[in-house]
Design a protein around this motif. Structure first.
Motif, PDB file in Angstrom:
ATOM      1  N   SER A  70      40.993  69.166  27.177  1.00 34.23           N
ATOM      2  CA  SER A  70      40.208  71.034  27.494  1.00 34.23           C
ATOM      3  C   SER A  70      39.930  70.540  29.098  1.00 34.23           C
ATOM      4  O   SER A  70      39.453  71.857  29.460  1.00 34.23           O
ATOM      5  CB  SER A  70      40.119  71.679  26.025  1.00 34.23           C
ATOM      6  N   ARG A  82      45.514  69.981  32.997  1.00 31.64           N
ATOM      7  CA  ARG A  82      46.018  70.798  32.957  1.00 31.64           C
ATOM      8  C   ARG A  82      46.861  71.944  33.729  1.00 31.64           C
ATOM      9  O   ARG A  82      47.582  72.428  32.960  1.00 31.64           O
ATOM     10  CB  ARG A  82      44.968  71.750  32.011  1.00 31.64           C
ATOM     11  N   CYS A 121      51.621  76.447  26.380  1.00 28.00           N
ATOM     12  CA  CYS A 121      50.734  75.986  25.692  1.00 28.00           C
ATOM     13  C   CYS A 121      50.524  76.026  23.901  1.00 28.00           C
ATOM     14  O   CYS A 121      50.769  77.371  23.635  1.00 28.00           O
ATOM     15  CB  CYS A 121      48.986  77.045  26.510  1.00 28.00           C
ATOM     16  N   GLU A 151      45.320  73.985  20.882  1.00 31.21           N
ATOM     17  CA  GLU A 151      44.204  73.075  21.085  1.00 31.21           C
ATOM     18  C   GLU A 151      43.551  72.399  20.203  1.00 31.21           C
ATOM     19  O   GLU A 151      43.277  72.786  18.589  1.00 31.21           O
ATOM     20  CB  GLU A 151      42.729  73.594  21.151  1.00 31.21           C
ATOM     21  N   ASN A 175      38.047  67.546  23.079  1.00 29.02           N
ATOM     22  CA  ASN A 175      39.411  68.551  22.568  1.00 29.02           C
ATOM     23  C   ASN A 175      40.442  68.017  23.397  1.00 29.02           C
ATOM     24  O   ASN A 175      39.992  68.147  24.384  1.00 29.02           O
ATOM     25  CB  ASN A 175      38.918  69.963  22.541  1.00 29.02           C
ATOM     26  N   ARG A 176      42.364  68.275  22.746  1.00 24.71           N
ATOM     27  CA  ARG A 176      42.979  68.336  23.153  1.00 24.71           C
ATOM     28  C   ARG A 176      43.919  68.849  23.295  1.00 24.71           C
ATOM     29  O   ARG A 176      43.875  70.130  22.628  1.00 24.71           O
ATOM     30  CB  ARG A 176      43.594  66.258  22.391  1.00 24.71           C
ATOM     31  N   VAL A 177      44.146  69.814  24.521  1.00 25.56           N
ATOM     32  CA  VAL A 177      45.028  70.493  25.123  1.00 25.56           C
ATOM     33  C   VAL A 177      46.933  70.461  24.590  1.00 25.56           C
ATOM     34  O   VAL A 177      46.973  69.260  25.471  1.00 25.56           O
ATOM     35  CB  VAL A 177      45.328  72.191  25.853  1.00 25.56           C
TER      36      VAL A 177
END
Length: 187
Positions: free
Chosen positions: A135, A141, A151, A154, A167-169
């Motif tokens: 993130s 991104r 998107c 998350e 965190n990973r989006v």
């Protein structure tokens, strides 16, 4: 064997054992930069580690189970991109990528991803492509966002790196969405 010329100087090719030194040198030069968001630099401590990675990715390519490709500009390795897996049952894959910091900002990754998107939808018959990014990695991104990925959410505390959770989006693109953006053709 995967080999795709994007333009006069930019080529995507399946990594070969002879590329291990170039791969290691690129990772080593960019270890701290790439290591902010990805784990592999901390596990790539020698040319032999790069060689073993290349051998694993070539086996995965032979099994149609995802693979990594070298990104070459003017004959120099500048990064890598690949399918993290190929899920034939659900007709989806995930694209991962990284680029040496000194090569950023020139559209290299965006053009390489476009090739992999087209290939996944037209040749691998995928229905969905995902891309995940930390993130906090705004540059990474921006790429799926620019390419029309949606998107999808998350994931909190996805990965523990450098003493902190990242965190990973997750972004997703459907074949039908790509077709409508590219004029309805997958060729």
């Amino acid at each position: 064997m995967f080999n795709y010329r994007i333009d006069d100087s930019l080529i995507l090719t399946l990594l070969e054992t002879r590329d291990a030194e170039a791969l290691y040198a690129l990772i080593d030069r960019n270890r701290n930069y790439i290591g902010q968001w990805l784990k592999f630099p901390s596990m790539t401590l020698s040319v032999d580690d790069s060689k073993a990675f290349i051998e694993r990715t070539r086996l995965r390519y032979a099994k149609d189970d995802g693979y990594w490709i070298g990104i070459w500009e003017g004959g120099e390795l500048v990064g890598s991109i690949g399918y993290l897996y190929i899920d034939q049952d659900n007709r989806k894959t995930e694209i991962g990528y990284w680029l040496g910091q000194e090569y950023e900002g020139r559209g290299i990754i965006t053009r390489a991803i476009q090739v992999l998107i087209q290939y996944a939808f037209s040749r691998l018959n995928m229905n969905k492509i995902e891309i995940g990014a930390a993130s906090t990695n705004t540059r990474s991104r921006a790429i799926p966002e620019r390419l029309g990925f949606q998107c999808e959410g998350e994931i909190r505390d996805y990965e523990f790196m450098n003493g902190q959770y990242l965190n990973r989006v997750i972004y997703g693109l459907l074949a039908s969405e790509w077709d409508s953006r590219s004029g309805g053709t997958r060729d």
